[in-house]
Design a protein around this motif. Structure first.
Motif, PDB file in Angstrom:
ATOM      1  N   GLU A   4     -46.613 -11.090 -10.619  1.00  0.00           N
ATOM      2  CA  GLU A   4     -46.678 -11.944 -11.804  1.00  0.00           C
ATOM      3  C   GLU A   4     -47.890 -11.651 -12.684  1.00  0.00           C
ATOM      4  N   ARG A   5     -48.331 -10.391 -12.670  1.00  0.00           N
ATOM      5  CA  ARG A   5     -49.405  -9.998 -13.573  1.00  0.00           C
ATOM      6  C   ARG A   5     -48.851  -9.894 -14.998  1.00  0.00           C
ATOM      7  N   TYR A   6     -47.590  -9.533 -15.100  1.00  0.00           N
ATOM      8  CA  TYR A   6     -46.897  -9.519 -16.382  1.00  0.00           C
ATOM      9  C   TYR A   6     -46.042 -10.785 -16.439  1.00  0.00           C
ATOM     10  N   ALA A   7     -45.849 -11.318 -17.626  1.00  0.00           N
ATOM     11  CA  ALA A   7     -44.995 -12.493 -17.786  1.00  0.00           C
ATOM     12  C   ALA A   7     -44.381 -12.474 -19.172  1.00  0.00           C
ATOM     13  N   CYS A  52     -46.545   5.715 -10.627  1.00  0.00           N
ATOM     14  CA  CYS A  52     -46.830   4.832 -11.764  1.00  0.00           C
ATOM     15  C   CYS A  52     -45.699   3.822 -11.974  1.00  0.00           C
ATOM     16  N   ALA A  53     -44.461   4.237 -11.735  1.00  0.00           N
ATOM     17  CA  ALA A  53     -43.333   3.306 -11.837  1.00  0.00           C
ATOM     18  C   ALA A  53     -43.475   2.201 -10.788  1.00  0.00           C
ATOM     19  N   ASP A  54     -43.912   2.562  -9.570  1.00  0.00           N
ATOM     20  CA  ASP A  54     -44.111   1.574  -8.509  1.00  0.00           C
ATOM     21  C   ASP A  54     -45.274   0.634  -8.820  1.00  0.00           C
ATOM     22  N   VAL A  55     -46.331   1.157  -9.421  1.00  0.00           N
ATOM     23  CA  VAL A  55     -47.462   0.313  -9.817  1.00  0.00           C
ATOM     24  C   VAL A  55     -46.986  -0.732 -10.821  1.00  0.00           C
ATOM     25  N   ARG A  88     -46.796  -4.894 -10.419  1.00  0.00           N
ATOM     26  CA  ARG A  88     -47.413  -5.846 -11.352  1.00  0.00           C
ATOM     27  C   ARG A  88     -46.433  -6.944 -11.745  1.00  0.00           C
ATOM     28  N   TRP A  89     -45.158  -6.593 -11.912  1.00  0.00           N
ATOM     29  CA  TRP A  89     -44.149  -7.620 -12.201  1.00  0.00           C
ATOM     30  C   TRP A  89     -43.980  -8.540 -11.006  1.00  0.00           C
ATOM     31  N   PHE A  90     -43.897  -7.968  -9.790  1.00  0.00           N
ATOM     32  CA  PHE A  90     -43.718  -8.784  -8.583  1.00  0.00           C
ATOM     33  C   PHE A  90     -44.883  -9.736  -8.351  1.00  0.00           C
TER      34      PHE A  90
END
Length: 61
Positions: free
Chosen positions: A36-39, A25-28, A32-34
């Motif tokens: 750019e799903r999160y911003a 889950c930490a890798d998922v 998501r950050w890599f």
């Protein structure tokens, strides 16, 4: 008081992977950050100036 939940799968969080339940889950979340799903929203105080256009190179031949 309720136990902390993993933000990815909602299982109880494990101390070794806080706030996640597992390395998976930490890798998922990292993926998501890599991707750019999160911003993080940013407000610019100054308007950005447009870069000067490049002049074409002249061929002397």
């Amino acid at each position: 008081m309720t136990a902390a939940r993993c933000p990815i799968c909602r299982k109880p969080a494990e101390a070794a992977f806080t706030p996640f339940c597992s390395q998976r889950c930490a890798d998922v979340d990292l993926g998501r950050w890599f991707n750019e799903r999160y911003a993080i929203p940013v407000e610019d105080d100054e308007e950005e100036e447009a870069p000067e256009p490049r002049r074409p190179l002249l061929d002397d031949a």
